[in-house]
Write a protein that holds these residues in place. Sequence first.
Motif, mmCIF file in Angstrom:
data_model
loop_
_atom_site.group_PDB
_atom_site.id
_atom_site.type_symbol
_atom_site.label_atom_id
_atom_site.label_comp_id
_atom_site.label_asym_id
_atom_site.label_seq_id
_atom_site.Cartn_x
_atom_site.Cartn_y
_atom_site.Cartn_z
ATOM 1 N N LEU A 210 0.161 1.263 -2.984
ATOM 2 C CA LEU A 210 0.796 0.531 -1.897
ATOM 3 C C LEU A 210 0.648 1.290 -0.579
ATOM 4 O O LEU A 210 0.476 2.509 -0.562
ATOM 5 C CB LEU A 210 2.277 0.296 -2.196
ATOM 6 N N PRO A 211 0.744 0.588 0.541
ATOM 7 C CA PRO A 211 0.656 1.257 1.846
ATOM 8 C C PRO A 211 1.940 2.022 2.134
ATOM 9 O O PRO A 211 2.925 1.924 1.371
ATOM 10 C CB PRO A 211 0.473 0.089 2.818
ATOM 11 N N PRO A 212 1.994 2.782 3.213
ATOM 12 C CA PRO A 212 3.219 3.522 3.547
ATOM 13 C C PRO A 212 4.429 2.604 3.660
ATOM 14 O O PRO A 212 4.350 1.495 4.193
ATOM 15 C CB PRO A 212 2.876 4.162 4.892
ATOM 16 N N LEU A 213 5.559 3.099 3.148
ATOM 17 C CA LEU A 213 6.797 2.327 3.128
ATOM 18 C C LEU A 213 7.894 3.071 3.883
ATOM 19 O O LEU A 213 8.007 4.291 3.790
ATOM 20 C CB LEU A 213 7.274 2.095 1.687
ATOM 21 N N LEU A 214 8.704 2.316 4.610
ATOM 22 C CA LEU A 214 9.929 2.838 5.198
ATOM 23 C C LEU A 214 11.087 2.058 4.614
ATOM 24 O O LEU A 214 11.103 0.817 4.666
ATOM 25 C CB LEU A 214 9.924 2.689 6.726
ATOM 26 N N ILE A 215 12.054 2.774 4.044
ATOM 27 C CA ILE A 215 13.225 2.152 3.430
ATOM 28 C C ILE A 215 14.458 2.587 4.203
ATOM 29 O O ILE A 215 14.721 3.788 4.340
ATOM 30 C CB ILE A 215 13.358 2.551 1.949
ATOM 31 N N HIS A 216 15.209 1.631 4.701
ATOM 32 C CA HIS A 216 16.495 1.894 5.342
ATOM 33 C C HIS A 216 17.602 1.293 4.482
ATOM 34 O O HIS A 216 17.473 0.163 3.997
ATOM 35 C CB HIS A 216 16.550 1.258 6.737
#
Length: 327
Positions: free
Chosen positions: A225-231
């Motif tokens: 998967l591509p880069p992920l940002l989780i908030h």
Amino acid sequence: MSQNELNNILSMLQDFSWGDTLAEMRANFNRCFSLPSHPTAQVQTLDADGVPAELITLPNSDPDRVILYLHGGGFVMGTRQTYRRIASDLAEASSARVLVIDYRLAPEHPYPAALEDTLTAYRWLVETRRFHPSQVAIAGDSAGGNLALAALLSLRDTKEILPSSGLLISPYCDLTQTSSTIDTHGHLDLMVSRTLMDTLTAWYAPHENVKDPLISPIYADLSGLPPLLIHVGAAEILLGDALRLAHQAALANVAVELKVWQDMIHCFQLFAPMLEEGRVAISEAGAFLQHHWSPKNRYEQETDRTMLASLSQSPASRYRTGRSLPR
């Protein structure tokens, strides 16, 4: 922390009721989360290959950058109009345009309808509107975070070129509800409860195995998967889902960033016009998306488009509707 702003929102949510019927739930949800329009946003209504959509543009929006945004609402509530403000704020923070879609809602349209509409909208951006996947990011909150992640998994499995990155806000990625914070944080979360999630799951996937990775992406192989940002907020029951997801992404060698916001509630970014932390979170998310948009030269883009065209003749084309609109 802006405690007074947060207290005002918590006071409002103390009086919030989902209602007893589906119609009441939808009306109450839209009323609670409809915020004042962004003063400089321009909204264009579109048909994304059969999926109703809005393209939101701010004065600083780069026409060669677009975010596909999937709204929350437990797969059964929410509209593109309800999420127009957060989409506008994200467009401004990322210097991009944002496409918000009205995917089909359960229980009238259970799984996989919402995921199919998400994939249709993404492929419409790439194949009809001619965005290279590196110019596209995918984002979503709560159930929309689930759909964003499921879409990435589906595109990977059909060997299509993936978008540049993914933004997941308070993602609801385990419909089996096994995260410990569903119980330990139940008294803190004024928006979501186990009982509510039971109802939403029964409507969204009434006849499915909810451990299916495209229904509960927490059970997926996340590699590739591509880069992920989780908030995620520290005061919400889906905190455990986000923690587990970030851990599994890291183990799968995915570039992942996780930020847990102290004292924040589920999808607090929706309240950005009245909450400082919401504005900061959207600003940080915009910076993340900007960082991962890497421009390709024209030769590289045309080479990839040739590959995309060949893929459209492959078995993966069975997922496409075949309709198109001029750019």
